[in-house]
Design a protein around this motif. Structure first.
Motif, mmCIF file in Angstrom:
data_model
loop_
_atom_site.group_PDB
_atom_site.id
_atom_site.type_symbol
_atom_site.label_atom_id
_atom_site.label_comp_id
_atom_site.label_asym_id
_atom_site.label_seq_id
_atom_site.Cartn_x
_atom_site.Cartn_y
_atom_site.Cartn_z
ATOM 1 N N ARG A 64 0.825 -1.211 0.000
ATOM 2 C CA ARG A 64 0.000 0.000 0.000
ATOM 3 C C ARG A 64 0.858 1.261 0.000
ATOM 4 O O ARG A 64 0.518 2.259 -0.651
ATOM 5 C CB ARG A 64 -0.913 -0.006 1.224
ATOM 6 C CG ARG A 64 -1.983 -1.093 1.191
ATOM 7 C CD ARG A 64 -2.892 -0.976 2.403
ATOM 8 N NE ARG A 64 -3.944 -1.996 2.378
ATOM 9 C CZ ARG A 64 -4.893 -2.091 3.286
ATOM 10 N NH1 ARG A 64 -4.912 -1.233 4.316
ATOM 11 N NH2 ARG A 64 -5.800 -3.042 3.196
ATOM 12 N N LEU A 77 1.142 4.474 -3.064
ATOM 13 C CA LEU A 77 0.785 5.869 -2.828
ATOM 14 C C LEU A 77 1.545 6.781 -3.785
ATOM 15 O O LEU A 77 2.621 6.440 -4.277
ATOM 16 C CB LEU A 77 1.113 6.260 -1.382
ATOM 17 C CG LEU A 77 0.303 5.572 -0.277
ATOM 18 C CD1 LEU A 77 0.856 5.980 1.087
ATOM 19 C CD2 LEU A 77 -1.176 5.916 -0.379
ATOM 20 N N ASP A 78 0.978 7.967 -4.029
ATOM 21 C CA ASP A 78 1.694 8.932 -4.845
ATOM 22 C C ASP A 78 2.777 9.610 -4.009
ATOM 23 O O ASP A 78 2.880 9.400 -2.801
ATOM 24 C CB ASP A 78 0.740 9.973 -5.457
ATOM 25 C CG ASP A 78 -0.090 10.694 -4.407
ATOM 26 O OD1 ASP A 78 0.471 11.050 -3.348
ATOM 27 O OD2 ASP A 78 -1.299 10.891 -4.642
ATOM 28 N N TYR A 79 3.576 10.443 -4.668
ATOM 29 C CA TYR A 79 4.738 11.034 -3.999
ATOM 30 C C TYR A 79 4.335 11.903 -2.818
ATOM 31 O O TYR A 79 4.942 11.839 -1.743
ATOM 32 C CB TYR A 79 5.542 11.861 -4.998
ATOM 33 C CG TYR A 79 6.672 12.633 -4.356
ATOM 34 C CD1 TYR A 79 7.862 12.001 -4.008
ATOM 35 C CD2 TYR A 79 6.530 13.981 -4.061
ATOM 36 C CE1 TYR A 79 8.884 12.699 -3.394
ATOM 37 C CE2 TYR A 79 7.557 14.683 -3.459
ATOM 38 C CZ TYR A 79 8.728 14.048 -3.126
ATOM 39 O OH TYR A 79 9.728 14.741 -2.523
ATOM 40 N N SER A 80 3.293 12.729 -2.996
ATOM 41 C CA SER A 80 2.890 13.630 -1.923
ATOM 42 C C SER A 80 2.447 12.850 -0.698
ATOM 43 O O SER A 80 2.822 13.173 0.436
ATOM 44 C CB SER A 80 1.756 14.540 -2.407
ATOM 45 O OG SER A 80 1.353 15.409 -1.381
ATOM 46 N N SER A 81 1.648 11.808 -0.908
ATOM 47 C CA SER A 81 1.174 11.009 0.223
ATOM 48 C C SER A 81 2.328 10.309 0.922
ATOM 49 O O SER A 81 2.369 10.235 2.157
ATOM 50 C CB SER A 81 0.151 9.973 -0.264
ATOM 51 O OG SER A 81 -0.966 10.614 -0.859
ATOM 52 N N LYS A 82 3.288 9.786 0.141
ATOM 53 C CA LYS A 82 4.453 9.152 0.745
ATOM 54 C C LYS A 82 5.239 10.151 1.592
ATOM 55 O O LYS A 82 5.661 9.842 2.719
ATOM 56 C CB LYS A 82 5.358 8.571 -0.342
ATOM 57 C CG LYS A 82 4.839 7.318 -1.016
ATOM 58 C CD LYS A 82 5.842 6.832 -2.031
ATOM 59 C CE LYS A 82 5.347 5.592 -2.747
ATOM 60 N NZ LYS A 82 6.310 5.137 -3.786
ATOM 61 N N SER A 83 5.452 11.353 1.052
ATOM 62 C CA SER A 83 6.237 12.353 1.776
ATOM 63 C C SER A 83 5.575 12.719 3.093
ATOM 64 O O SER A 83 6.216 12.748 4.154
ATOM 65 C CB SER A 83 6.415 13.603 0.909
ATOM 66 O OG SER A 83 7.119 13.295 -0.266
ATOM 67 N N PHE A 84 4.269 13.013 3.030
ATOM 68 C CA PHE A 84 3.577 13.395 4.256
ATOM 69 C C PHE A 84 3.530 12.244 5.246
ATOM 70 O O PHE A 84 3.604 12.456 6.466
ATOM 71 C CB PHE A 84 2.161 13.874 3.929
ATOM 72 C CG PHE A 84 2.090 15.290 3.450
ATOM 73 C CD1 PHE A 84 2.320 16.344 4.318
ATOM 74 C CD2 PHE A 84 1.815 15.579 2.131
ATOM 75 C CE1 PHE A 84 2.269 17.652 3.887
ATOM 76 C CE2 PHE A 84 1.761 16.880 1.686
ATOM 77 C CZ PHE A 84 1.991 17.929 2.566
ATOM 78 N N LEU A 85 3.399 11.024 4.759
ATOM 79 C CA LEU A 85 3.350 9.873 5.664
ATOM 80 C C LEU A 85 4.683 9.678 6.369
ATOM 81 O O LEU A 85 4.736 9.514 7.598
ATOM 82 C CB LEU A 85 2.967 8.624 4.885
ATOM 83 C CG LEU A 85 2.849 7.331 5.707
ATOM 84 C CD1 LEU A 85 1.791 7.490 6.790
ATOM 85 C CD2 LEU A 85 2.522 6.153 4.808
ATOM 86 N N SER A 121 1.880 16.092 -6.226
ATOM 87 C CA SER A 121 1.519 14.695 -6.442
ATOM 88 C C SER A 121 1.053 14.477 -7.868
ATOM 89 O O SER A 121 -0.125 14.260 -8.108
ATOM 90 C CB SER A 121 0.405 14.293 -5.479
ATOM 91 O OG SER A 121 -0.696 15.172 -5.597
ATOM 92 N N ASP A 124 -3.337 4.491 -6.088
ATOM 93 C CA ASP A 124 -4.074 3.348 -5.597
ATOM 94 C C ASP A 124 -4.317 2.352 -6.712
ATOM 95 O O ASP A 124 -4.506 2.705 -7.871
ATOM 96 C CB ASP A 124 -5.410 3.834 -5.016
ATOM 97 C CG ASP A 124 -6.181 2.701 -4.388
ATOM 98 O OD1 ASP A 124 -5.730 2.206 -3.343
ATOM 99 O OD2 ASP A 124 -7.211 2.316 -4.955
#
Length: 581
Positions: free
Chosen positions: A143, A147-155, A489, A497
């Protein structure tokens, strides 16, 4: 040993209004004023490619937290004796790590954008680090990779900040240094109130903040710099990364030395230990705020110089002798362009051609390159300008126009059933061009066209695009940085997804499905004329002059190197003749 704000057991519990402390307050106010001016300039020019590509929202968020810590330190010498003993503990345990985390997450976009832009320079190759293999992988890692880059960075940043702040809270709870009535026995301090406050400004409780700085400045930042070693952009981003990484390295060691080395205790009356960290923050703010502002100003200056050169060339053309002078100038311009293009592939031979230097900056010279050999310009714009989508869009539109049937080029012809059938394939190709390069919701890097042109294209292509590619998220008009965050992103074929992967992949859908609905009446052979002209003008005034300037410099360097080799060879021949005689 010293303490965070220079408090000692002999300090008095009152504000320090010495000339040095007043100077630090004035310095902090003046620097904040100029910083606000720089931020305002960036917000005003937020649509500039140099600003948009950096991600203004995330970048300003990091500067906000870093400057909060910077500001608190400037007041430290004046207010340190009356501030709560644990104030700087929380400033260093929350504001500083949050600011550093957001900053390096923002700066890591440099690698992400450069990686995505490679597809425009090398369209037939696959991007490195392709994550399509994770689509079928289950579990948390699968999962995460989807994720896209923005979601990975924030996570990632969110997890690291949660851990760091959690550790700071834990240290605060278990140490009786900050609350004598509860905590682990043996961790309390005794003495006068000022002696206890001095002890609160140092100790093992501070290690989460120190470790956080070490991880970001000594591990993550150098890794980012190493990965960017082969990237040479014209946006000043690589220079910014190098400067910020170097500035962050000495901050933590010098802070530790100022706190725990007795030989540096004498400096605390004029220079507090956290000022070493503030020097690093100062450099980060200079290269994060003012360097992009300078790049925007330089871009505008270059644009104006290009327009002035074109105006002078056109005025000189009008005064020349009719069509003969224009044809001669066009021929000489083509020769100069061919020299530039040949220099891209090889720097051997006599390739310097300055006969029509001013004419090479015209739209005619740019169109000549786009028609004959756009690959060098596209490679330059993708790898160094990070705007490869512009040249790719112009190339795709040119190919689309050349493939149109003769019957469709006549915009006045009556559209009977036969003509409608002929329009089916050109409409689908145009639809894919819109989805891949223009649509704000489906393109990875949407080309920068005016609002009116975009709305016209949306009226024709948006409904068919939604049918083929699915719904998109509408931008919020009330959020000024939404357009900037769209670049955080970009939708890529190999990320996102698993249920949306196929829907968001423009290239995959182009090869699988076609649109069979009604073709809008507004669609004709001139549908891309306005957007094409707008992007050509953008390339002419931004990318094209940089391309010419850089490759003229490389040509001059190659010619100088060749001349040096010839001189060395001549000296060797003379030496051999002298030895023989």
């Amino acid at each position: 040993m010293g303490s965070e704000l220079g408090v000692t057991g002999d300090s008095k519990s009152q504000a320090n209004l010495s000339p040095v402390s007043v100077w630090w307050i004035c310095y902090g106010c003046i620097w904040t004023f100029f910083l606000c001016l720089g931020i305002a300039y960036m917000v005003i020019h937020r649509n500039s490619p140099t600003i948009r590509i950096r991600g203004l929202g995330l970048m300003l968020s990091s500067i906000f937290f870093l400057h909060l810590y910077f500001w608190s330190v400037q007041f430290g010498l004046c207010m340190g004796n009356v501030m709560p003993g644990d104030a700087m503990f929380w400033f260093m345990g929350v504001w500083l790590p949050v600011g550093l985390s957001l900053f390096y997450a923002s700066n890591a976009r440099f690698l992400h954008i450069a990686r995505l832009q490679k597809k425009y320079a090398y369209p037939c190759s696959r991007l490195p680090g392709d994550s399509s293999k994770f689509r079928r992988q289950s579990g948390l890692m699968g999962r995460f990779h989807r994720l896209d880059y923005s979601s990975k960075s924030f996570l990632v940043v969110g997890v690291l900040m949660f851990v760091q702040i959690g550790l700071s809270v834990l240290m605060y709870l278990i140490s009786r240094k900050y609350h004598p009535s509860w905590g682990i026995p043996g961790t309390e301090v005794t003495g006068t109130p000022m002696e206890m406050k001095a002890e609160q400004g140092r100790g093992w409780e501070w290690w989460p903040g120190i470790v956080s700085q070490f991880v970001w400045c000594w591990i993550i930042a150098p890794i980012t710099l190493w990965k960017a070693r082969d990237i040479h952009d014209t946006q000043g981003w690589r220079t910014q990364t190098i400067a910020c990484v170097i500035a962050g390295l000495p901050a933590t060691p010098l802070w530790l030395a100022a706190i725990y080395a007795d030989g540096m205790a004498y400096m605390q009356s004029v220079w507090l230990p956290p000022q070493w960290i503030c020097v690093s923050i100062l450099v980060i703010e200079i290269f994060t705020i003012f360097l992009p502002c300078f790049e925007v100003w330089k871009r505008q200056s270059l644009r104006q110089d290009t327009l002035d050169a074109i105006a002078q060339w056109e005025a000189r053309n009008k005064s020349s002798s009719g069509e003969g002078g224009e044809a001669k100038s066009l021929a000489s311009g083509s020769t100069a362009v061919e020299s530039i293009l040949s220099a891209w592939k090889s720097t051997k031979g006599s390739i310097r051609s300055d006969a029509s230097g001013e004419s090479i900056l015209t739209m005619g010279a740019l169109e000549y390159v786009l028609e004959r050999n756009p690959a060098p310009l596209q490679e330059f714009s993708a790898l160094r300008e990070f705007s490869g989508e512009n040249i790719a869009f112009l190339t795709a539109v040119a190919e689309w126009k050349h493939s149109l049937p003769v019957a469709l080029r006549d915009t006045t012809a009556i559209r009977d059933d036969k003509v409608q059938e002929l329009m089916r394939e050109p409409f689908n190709r145009a639809l894919h061009i819109y989805a891949e390069y223009v649509s704000p919701g489906h393109a990875e890097f949407p080309v920068n066209v005016s609002h009116q042109v975009l709305r016209k294209l949306e009226r024709i292509f948006e409904k068919p695009t939604l049918l083929l590619y699915g719904e998109r998220e509408e931008p919020e008009p009330a959020t000024p940085f939404k357009e900037t965050f769209d670049l955080d992103s970009p939708i890529t074929p190999d990320t996102g997804d698993s249920e949306k992967g196929l829907k968001n992949s423009v290239r995959e859908i182009r090869n699988l499905v076609q649109y069979w609905g009604d073709i809008p009446e507004e669609f004709d052979a001139s549908i891309f004329d306005e957007s094409e002209g707008s992007i050509k003008y953008l390339v002419l005034t931004n990318t094209w002059p940089k391309f010419i300037k850089i490759h003229r410099s490389s040509i001059s360097s190659a010619a100088t190197l060749e001349a040096g080799v010839n001189v060395v060879g001549l000296n060797d021949e003379r030496s051999e003749k002298s030895a023989r005689t």
